[in-house]
Design an enzyme around this catalytic site. Structure first.
Site, mmCIF file in Angstrom:
data_model
loop_
_atom_site.group_PDB
_atom_site.id
_atom_site.type_symbol
_atom_site.label_atom_id
_atom_site.label_comp_id
_atom_site.label_asym_id
_atom_site.label_seq_id
_atom_site.Cartn_x
_atom_site.Cartn_y
_atom_site.Cartn_z
ATOM 1 N N LYS A 138 -7.376 -0.606 -9.905
ATOM 2 C CA LYS A 138 -8.054 -1.284 -8.795
ATOM 3 C C LYS A 138 -9.293 -0.492 -8.394
ATOM 4 O O LYS A 138 -9.187 0.700 -8.077
ATOM 5 C CB LYS A 138 -7.112 -1.393 -7.601
ATOM 6 C CG LYS A 138 -7.752 -1.953 -6.337
ATOM 7 C CD LYS A 138 -6.705 -2.241 -5.265
ATOM 8 C CE LYS A 138 -7.320 -2.829 -4.024
ATOM 9 N NZ LYS A 138 -7.925 -1.808 -3.151
ATOM 10 N N SER A 171 0.837 -1.213 0.000
ATOM 11 C CA SER A 171 0.000 0.000 0.000
ATOM 12 C C SER A 171 0.862 1.249 0.000
ATOM 13 O O SER A 171 1.907 1.293 0.642
ATOM 14 C CB SER A 171 -0.889 0.000 1.247
ATOM 15 O OG SER A 171 -1.481 1.268 1.435
ATOM 16 N N HIS A 213 -13.115 -1.864 -2.603
ATOM 17 C CA HIS A 213 -12.252 -1.407 -1.509
ATOM 18 C C HIS A 213 -12.678 -2.064 -0.186
ATOM 19 O O HIS A 213 -12.599 -1.453 0.887
ATOM 20 C CB HIS A 213 -12.325 0.127 -1.406
ATOM 21 C CG HIS A 213 -11.054 0.802 -0.987
ATOM 22 N ND1 HIS A 213 -10.308 1.595 -1.828
ATOM 23 C CD2 HIS A 213 -10.399 0.820 0.194
ATOM 24 C CE1 HIS A 213 -9.263 2.077 -1.179
ATOM 25 N NE2 HIS A 213 -9.286 1.612 0.056
ATOM 26 N N THR A 229 -5.247 2.792 -7.625
ATOM 27 C CA THR A 229 -6.572 2.699 -7.000
ATOM 28 C C THR A 229 -7.449 3.835 -7.509
ATOM 29 O O THR A 229 -7.120 5.012 -7.346
ATOM 30 C CB THR A 229 -6.435 2.739 -5.468
ATOM 31 O OG1 THR A 229 -5.634 1.629 -5.064
ATOM 32 C CG2 THR A 229 -7.796 2.641 -4.788
ATOM 33 N N TYR A 277 -2.051 5.906 -5.036
ATOM 34 C CA TYR A 277 -3.083 6.926 -5.212
ATOM 35 C C TYR A 277 -2.395 8.070 -5.949
ATOM 36 O O TYR A 277 -1.550 8.757 -5.351
ATOM 37 C CB TYR A 277 -3.589 7.440 -3.862
ATOM 38 C CG TYR A 277 -4.405 6.466 -3.046
ATOM 39 C CD1 TYR A 277 -5.702 6.140 -3.412
ATOM 40 C CD2 TYR A 277 -3.893 5.902 -1.885
ATOM 41 C CE1 TYR A 277 -6.464 5.258 -2.655
ATOM 42 C CE2 TYR A 277 -4.649 5.022 -1.117
ATOM 43 C CZ TYR A 277 -5.933 4.703 -1.512
ATOM 44 O OH TYR A 277 -6.673 3.841 -0.755
HETATM 45 C C1 LIG Z 1 -7.554 -1.837 6.804
HETATM 46 C C2 LIG Z 1 -7.615 -1.727 5.307
HETATM 47 C C3 LIG Z 1 -6.780 -0.836 4.668
HETATM 48 C C4 LIG Z 1 -6.814 -0.733 3.275
HETATM 49 N N1 LIG Z 1 -5.943 0.110 2.668
HETATM 50 C C5 LIG Z 1 -5.933 0.178 1.316
HETATM 51 C C6 LIG Z 1 -4.992 1.000 0.653
HETATM 52 O O1 LIG Z 1 -4.155 1.645 1.279
HETATM 53 N N2 LIG Z 1 -5.046 1.054 -0.703
HETATM 54 C C7 LIG Z 1 -5.965 0.346 -1.420
HETATM 55 O O2 LIG Z 1 -5.987 0.433 -2.653
HETATM 56 N N3 LIG Z 1 -6.844 -0.470 -0.814
HETATM 57 C C8 LIG Z 1 -6.852 -0.564 0.522
HETATM 58 N N4 LIG Z 1 -7.741 -1.405 1.131
HETATM 59 C C9 LIG Z 1 -8.645 -2.254 0.325
HETATM 60 C C10 LIG Z 1 -8.014 -3.626 0.033
HETATM 61 O O3 LIG Z 1 -6.971 -3.500 -0.908
HETATM 62 C C11 LIG Z 1 -9.022 -4.607 -0.569
HETATM 63 O O4 LIG Z 1 -9.683 -4.019 -1.663
HETATM 64 C C12 LIG Z 1 -10.060 -5.126 0.421
HETATM 65 O O5 LIG Z 1 -9.544 -5.215 1.721
HETATM 66 C C13 LIG Z 1 -10.556 -6.494 -0.041
HETATM 67 O O6 LIG Z 1 -11.576 -6.961 0.761
HETATM 68 P P1 LIG Z 1 -11.374 -8.040 1.973
HETATM 69 O O7 LIG Z 1 -10.744 -7.267 3.089
HETATM 70 O O8 LIG Z 1 -12.778 -8.444 2.253
HETATM 71 O O9 LIG Z 1 -10.503 -9.163 1.471
HETATM 72 C C14 LIG Z 1 -7.724 -1.509 2.530
HETATM 73 C C15 LIG Z 1 -8.556 -2.422 3.187
HETATM 74 C C16 LIG Z 1 -8.515 -2.554 4.557
HETATM 75 C C17 LIG Z 1 -9.417 -3.543 5.241
HETATM 76 O O1 LIG Z 2 -8.095 2.472 4.755
HETATM 77 C C1 LIG Z 2 -8.123 2.409 3.552
HETATM 78 O O2 LIG Z 2 -8.938 1.680 2.972
HETATM 79 C C2 LIG Z 2 -7.237 3.192 2.737
HETATM 80 O O3 LIG Z 2 -7.302 2.986 1.573
HETATM 81 C C3 LIG Z 2 -6.308 4.198 3.279
HETATM 82 C C4 LIG Z 2 -5.712 5.064 2.397
HETATM 83 C C5 LIG Z 2 -4.860 6.045 2.829
HETATM 84 C C6 LIG Z 2 -4.572 6.181 4.164
HETATM 85 C C7 LIG Z 2 -5.139 5.309 5.044
HETATM 86 C C8 LIG Z 2 -6.002 4.319 4.602
#
Ligand SMILES: Cc1cc2nc3c(=O)[nH]c(=O)nc-3n(C[C@H](O)[C@H](O)[C@H](O)COP(=O)(O)O)c2cc1C
Ligand SMILES: O=C(O)C(=O)c1ccccc1
Length: 330
Positions: free
Chosen positions: A202, A90, A226, A138, A112
């Site tokens: 994504k 990430s 997401h 994303t 991003y």
């Molecule tokens: C705590 C958390 C943080 C996430 N942070 C990001 C992120 O920084 N960038 C991003 O593209 N997706 C982020 N996602 C989305 C995940 O990449 C993904 O799409 C999602 O968790 C998939 O679903 P699942 O948790 O049910 O497997 C985040 C998801 C969670 C739960």
């Molecule tokens: O939490 C998230 O899903 C996420 O995408 C994110 C993005 C930037 C900073 C912190 C969380």
């Protein structure tokens, strides 16, 4: 874990309908197995952008791993590497991509795109130099989702000592991650001029966007909402997948994430047209519980469940999984 941080990991946007919907959609689908297919041992090896993986199950990009475990993203990378798969790092990682890369790999980098193109380009170059093999852009976050658990808990910033290490500029200052509601398809063309890495989008759910992505030369798609953290009310990803896969018509790889918790969920996703899947929260939960070895074991467990389900459904390779093997429960 601090309950505020547990809520950050587990939570979704708004009423969390999409968060629940990703899981509920799998509950409504059933496998229609084939018999006497003489599969013998299964072969789960998967090739993406020329690189061979042991499994079609990848690690989704998630923020702030140091909140889950002192090993942070490096521990996740070590676990993913031991399971023979890709970790998508990430942009909101709490360790530098160079440190994560030393712990494991193969890695892809999630971006991003920032309003400042010079800074965006420098982050991409840094990920490339660290050895990341693809860029995951994303596109479901023109603005940040409204996560009501975080608002209630007052979770607005990281604890002292933790920062988004890959947001440092050349002076060493850490920039805030900006969401950019002015980004259009020209941003993808511009990224093409910055990097030769494969570019995946994504957060695509609409088949018209899947077609546009192919027309704009995108190299891969991740069907994602997401994890229910952006647009509450968005379609479950396993329900969006068939139309996206049909629009893409095998021209580029299509991946999916959201609510995948069992090997049978992976089987259904592959049958509905995905080339691979990603898991988010299952990896975070494992990381919190036991660091790198628990991440490795969770990924291996999902892979073993997929292998077993494929045997029972009469499939030897992921390519044997076709849409006719999935029915909507009555
Ligand atoms: C705590 C958390 C943080 C996430 N942070 C990001 C992120 O920084 N960038 C991003 O593209 N997706 C982020 N996602 C989305 C995940 O990449 C993904 O799409 C999602 O968790 C998939 O679903 P699942 O948790 O049910 O497997 C985040 C998801 C969670 C739960
Ligand atoms: O939490 C998230 O899903 C996420 O995408 C994110 C993005 C930037 C900073 C912190 C969380």
């Amino acid at each position: 874990m601090n309950p505020v941080h547990a809520d950050f990991f587990a939570g979704g946007a708004g009423a969390e309908r999409t968060l629940r919907g990703n899981l509920a959609a799998f509950d409504r689908l059933r496998i229609v197995p084939r018999v006497l297919r003489a599969t013998g041992d299964r072969d789960l090896r998967t090739t993406l952008f020329g690189a061979g993986l042991a499994t079609p199950i990848l690690v989704a990009p998630t923020a702030f791993h140091l909140l889950a475990h002192p090993g942070g993203e490096a521990a996740t990378a070590q676990g993913a590497a031991a399971a023979g798969t890709v970790m998508v790092v990430s942009m909101a990682a709490t360790q530098p991509v160079e440190v994560i890369a030393r712990a494991g790999g193969p890695l892809w980098f999630q971006l991003y795109p920032q309003p400042d193109p010079g800074f965006t380009a420098s982050v991409v170059k840094r990920a490339e130099a660290a050895g990341c093999r693809a860029l995951v852009v994303t596109v479901d976050s023109p603005v940040f989702g409204r996560r009501e658990r975080d608002l209630r808990n007052g979770f607005t910033e990281l604890p002292a000592g933790l920062v988004c290490e890959n947001m440092r500029d050349d002076t060493g200052r850490v920039r805030d991650i900006a969401m950019d509601a002015t980004a259009g398809w020209d941003r993808i063309g511009w990224l093409r001029t910055v990097t030769g890495l494969p570019i995946l989008l994504k957060g695509v759910l609409h088949p018209a966007d899947a077609r546009l992505a192919v027309e704009h030369g995108v190299d891969g798609l991740i069907v994602s909402n997401h994890g229910g953290r952006q647009l509450d009310g968005a379609i479950a990803t396993i329900d969006a997948l068939p139309a996206v896969a049909e629009a893409v018509a095998k021209r580029i790889p299509v991946l999916v994430d959201g609510g995948i918790r069992r090997g049978t969920d992976v089987l259904i996703a592959l049958a509905r047209g995905a080339d691979a899947v990603l898991v988010g929260r299952p990896v975070l939960d494992a990381l919190a519980a036991g660091g790198a070895t628990a991440v490795r074991d969770r990924l291996r467990e999902l892979t073993a469940e997929l292998d077993h389900a494929m045997a029972l459904a009469g499939a030897r390779r992921p390519d044997d999984l076709t849409p006719d093997l999935v029915a909507v429960a009555g």
